[in-house]
Design a protein around this motif. Structure first.
Motif, mmCIF file in Angstrom:
data_model
loop_
_atom_site.group_PDB
_atom_site.id
_atom_site.type_symbol
_atom_site.label_atom_id
_atom_site.label_comp_id
_atom_site.label_asym_id
_atom_site.label_seq_id
_atom_site.Cartn_x
_atom_site.Cartn_y
_atom_site.Cartn_z
ATOM 1 N N ILE A 33 37.237 48.560 42.781
ATOM 2 C CA ILE A 33 37.661 47.857 43.814
ATOM 3 C C ILE A 33 39.122 48.269 43.922
ATOM 4 C CG2 ILE A 33 38.405 45.661 44.518
ATOM 5 C CD1 ILE A 33 35.779 44.469 43.335
ATOM 6 N N THR A 34 39.462 48.592 45.363
ATOM 7 C CA THR A 34 40.896 48.823 45.831
ATOM 8 C C THR A 34 41.745 47.705 46.361
ATOM 9 O OG1 THR A 34 39.999 49.629 47.739
ATOM 10 C CG2 THR A 34 40.234 51.385 45.793
ATOM 11 N N GLU A 35 40.733 46.824 47.062
ATOM 12 C CA GLU A 35 41.486 45.640 47.616
ATOM 13 C C GLU A 35 40.318 44.236 47.680
ATOM 14 O OE1 GLU A 35 43.560 44.022 51.871
ATOM 15 O OE2 GLU A 35 42.602 46.191 51.546
ATOM 16 N N SER A 36 40.824 43.308 47.270
ATOM 17 C CA SER A 36 40.239 42.103 47.561
ATOM 18 C C SER A 36 40.914 41.184 48.637
ATOM 19 C CB SER A 36 40.082 40.926 46.132
ATOM 20 O OG SER A 36 41.313 41.028 45.709
ATOM 21 N N HIS A 37 40.232 40.708 49.532
ATOM 22 C CA HIS A 37 40.778 39.892 50.542
ATOM 23 C C HIS A 37 40.024 38.506 50.646
ATOM 24 C CE1 HIS A 37 43.255 39.544 54.374
ATOM 25 N NE2 HIS A 37 41.947 38.893 54.778
ATOM 26 N N THR A 38 41.093 37.344 50.853
ATOM 27 C CA THR A 38 40.582 36.219 50.859
ATOM 28 C C THR A 38 41.128 35.350 52.155
ATOM 29 O OG1 THR A 38 40.271 36.027 48.455
ATOM 30 C CG2 THR A 38 40.573 34.140 49.572
ATOM 31 N N THR A 39 40.280 34.550 52.757
ATOM 32 C CA THR A 39 40.750 33.911 53.810
ATOM 33 C C THR A 39 40.043 32.464 53.536
ATOM 34 O OG1 THR A 39 38.654 34.547 55.139
ATOM 35 C CG2 THR A 39 40.767 35.773 55.561
ATOM 36 N N GLY A 40 40.640 31.281 53.922
ATOM 37 C CA GLY A 40 40.477 30.019 53.790
ATOM 38 C C GLY A 40 40.111 29.325 55.014
ATOM 39 N N ASP A 41 39.769 28.075 54.774
ATOM 40 C CA ASP A 41 39.346 27.255 55.804
ATOM 41 C C ASP A 41 40.478 26.959 56.988
ATOM 42 O OD1 ASP A 41 36.780 26.415 55.463
ATOM 43 O OD2 ASP A 41 37.233 24.330 54.450
ATOM 44 N N ASN A 42 41.665 27.061 56.522
ATOM 45 C CA ASN A 42 42.817 26.894 57.601
ATOM 46 C C ASN A 42 43.483 28.245 57.757
ATOM 47 O OD1 ASN A 42 42.464 23.855 57.852
ATOM 48 N ND2 ASN A 42 43.392 23.956 55.585
ATOM 49 N N SER A 43 42.791 29.418 57.897
ATOM 50 C CA SER A 43 43.334 30.582 58.088
ATOM 51 C C SER A 43 44.036 31.002 57.073
ATOM 52 C CB SER A 43 43.723 30.549 59.606
ATOM 53 O OG SER A 43 42.906 30.457 60.503
ATOM 54 N N GLU A 44 44.373 30.557 55.883
ATOM 55 C CA GLU A 44 45.081 31.144 54.773
ATOM 56 C C GLU A 44 44.632 32.365 54.504
ATOM 57 O OE1 GLU A 44 43.425 28.169 54.443
ATOM 58 O OE2 GLU A 44 44.979 26.688 53.654
ATOM 59 N N VAL A 45 45.737 33.424 54.204
ATOM 60 C CA VAL A 45 45.048 34.729 53.852
ATOM 61 C C VAL A 45 45.988 35.187 52.574
ATOM 62 C CG1 VAL A 45 45.442 37.124 54.295
ATOM 63 C CG2 VAL A 45 44.987 35.607 56.273
ATOM 64 N N SER A 46 45.024 35.716 51.324
ATOM 65 C CA SER A 46 45.689 36.293 50.444
ATOM 66 C C SER A 46 44.831 37.501 49.802
ATOM 67 C CB SER A 46 45.702 35.157 49.157
ATOM 68 O OG SER A 46 44.629 34.594 48.991
ATOM 69 N N GLY A 47 45.308 38.238 49.083
ATOM 70 C CA GLY A 47 44.721 39.225 48.173
ATOM 71 C C GLY A 47 45.339 40.104 47.316
ATOM 72 N N SER A 48 44.546 41.119 46.845
ATOM 73 C CA SER A 48 45.136 42.070 46.004
ATOM 74 C C SER A 48 44.783 43.575 46.002
ATOM 75 C CB SER A 48 44.745 41.633 44.530
ATOM 76 O OG SER A 48 45.342 40.580 44.351
ATOM 77 N N TYR A 49 45.582 44.320 45.709
ATOM 78 C CA TYR A 49 45.441 45.585 45.651
ATOM 79 C C TYR A 49 45.294 46.107 43.984
ATOM 80 C CZ TYR A 49 46.719 45.959 50.450
ATOM 81 O OH TYR A 49 46.926 46.058 52.048
ATOM 82 N N TYR A 50 44.411 47.220 43.763
ATOM 83 C CA TYR A 50 44.144 47.443 42.348
ATOM 84 C C TYR A 50 44.474 49.060 42.165
ATOM 85 C CZ TYR A 50 41.791 42.831 42.896
ATOM 86 O OH TYR A 50 41.402 41.828 43.023
ATOM 87 N N THR A 51 45.107 49.105 40.862
ATOM 88 C CA THR A 51 45.203 50.665 40.653
ATOM 89 C C THR A 51 44.725 50.893 39.126
ATOM 90 O OG1 THR A 51 47.459 50.699 41.711
ATOM 91 C CG2 THR A 51 47.122 52.088 40.023
ATOM 92 N N TYR A 52 44.382 51.996 38.933
ATOM 93 C CA TYR A 52 43.572 52.352 37.642
ATOM 94 C C TYR A 52 43.937 53.706 36.986
ATOM 95 C CZ TYR A 52 40.008 49.427 40.061
ATOM 96 O OH TYR A 52 39.514 48.393 40.727
ATOM 97 N N ASN A 53 43.987 53.668 35.663
ATOM 98 C CA ASN A 53 44.250 54.911 34.981
ATOM 99 C C ASN A 53 42.989 55.721 34.855
ATOM 100 O OD1 ASN A 53 42.389 53.882 32.802
ATOM 101 N ND2 ASN A 53 44.300 53.051 31.564
ATOM 102 N N SER A 54 43.023 57.049 34.226
ATOM 103 C CA SER A 54 42.069 58.027 34.011
ATOM 104 C C SER A 54 40.750 57.646 33.588
ATOM 105 C CB SER A 54 42.403 59.263 33.304
ATOM 106 O OG SER A 54 42.989 59.047 32.286
ATOM 107 N N ALA A 55 40.844 56.562 32.686
ATOM 108 C CA ALA A 55 39.872 55.920 31.860
ATOM 109 C C ALA A 55 39.163 54.812 32.724
ATOM 110 C CB ALA A 55 40.489 55.132 30.293
ATOM 111 N N GLY A 56 39.707 54.390 33.944
ATOM 112 C CA GLY A 56 38.765 53.434 34.542
ATOM 113 C C GLY A 56 39.486 52.004 34.506
ATOM 114 N N GLN A 57 40.500 51.775 33.595
ATOM 115 C CA GLN A 57 41.047 50.870 33.552
ATOM 116 C C GLN A 57 42.048 50.309 34.373
ATOM 117 O OE1 GLN A 57 42.499 52.145 29.528
ATOM 118 N NE2 GLN A 57 41.192 50.540 28.399
#
Length: 274
Positions: free
Chosen positions: A65-89
């Motif tokens: 996963i590179t990005e998660s994106h969340t929307t709520g009932d009242n059009s609130e928006v939030s999300g996250s970006y993910y970075t990994y090392n060579s071991a997949g952590q």
């Protein structure tokens, strides 16, 4: 576990589901066995307290996963970006809280032979991620035994809390007790989380639905989580939350419905299997 809320639950969906892709060598993960389809969650629809939220996910070529994106009932928006090392952590999670997707907080992870050794938490300070807390992990026989929590101020770290971990014979954490300084140099227990588990091996991604900790040390689905605070006046533990978890699985073993607290919250999960 913190008080249950729609925002918290949706955030947990977004922040921890990435573990389905970063732990490819874990046989508990869907798609890790030979000739088994690789399954990724694509959408989580959550209803809690009559409100609704939806989280969607983007993936890279490695199925992470590179990005998660969340929307709520009242059009609130939030999300996250993910970075990994060579071991997949996951080494970094950067989060935003509005449609501009400007990063306002982040967490950085450092790993050693046993797993995570340190978290650096950067909280929102007028829109700027600022180093506010550090969590340092200790291990015993290869499992997390203690987590030391430090407040960061003026470039120095001050220990304000530590947590002790207890495990079941199956290797699942059964009890986390938090200790704080009473102001007189004595460390006293003031909060604890206890867990009971099913015998069914869990998909690591789904453990993240319940905990804000991407390295939560459990191998099975927990069926109850009880959170308690210690009341010194009564010299007794008082229940804050006592939640049961019920799962519905598809033919591939992926949870498609999770009911929390007897219907207090319900999550519907959509999967894509290659």
């Amino acid at each position: 576990m913190k008080k249950l809320s729609l925002l918290m639950l949706v955030t947990l969906c977004a922040s921890l589901t990435f573990m389905s892709s970063c732990k490819k060598d874990d046989p508990a993960d869907s798609g890790s066995e030979p000739n088994t389809p690789k399954c990724n969650v694509t959408v989580i629809d959550l209803t809690a307290f009559g409100e609704k939220g939806q989280t969607t996910f983007k993936y890279n070529a490695a199925g992470q996963i590179t990005e998660s994106h969340t929307t709520g009932d009242n059009s609130e928006v939030s999300g996250s970006y993910y970075t990994y090392n060579s071991a997949g952590q996951v080494t970094k999670i950067e989060s935003y809280a509005d449609a501009s997707k400007s990063i306002n907080n982040k967490t950085e992870y450092t790993y050693g032979p046993n797993g995570v050794t340190e978290e650096k938490i950067f909280a929102d300070d007028n829109g700027i991620p600022t180093h506010s807390e550090t969590r340092k992990y200790e291990y015993n026989n290869g499992v997390i035994s203690k987590v030391n929590n430090y407040i960061v101020s003026g470039g120095s770290e001050d220990l304000y809390e530590y947590e002790l971990y207890t495990y079941t014979i199956s290797g699942d954490v059964s009890l986390i007790v938090s200790y704080q300084d009473d102001g007189n140099g004595n460390w006293t227990a003031y909060y604890r989380d206890s867990y009971t588990y099913s015998t069914q091996v869990a998909n690591k991604a789904l453990l993240g639905f319940f905990e804000e900790n991407p390295n939560f040390p459990a191998n099975h689905y927990y069926t109850n989580n009880k959170s308690e605070s210690y009341k010194s006046v009564d010299n007794a533990w008082e229940s804050d939350d006592d939640l049961d978890y019920v799962y519905v699985f598809d033919a591939k073993g992926n949870p498609t419905t999770i009911t929390i607290g007897g219907g207090l919250a319900v999550a519907l999960l959509t999967w894509d299997c290659k």
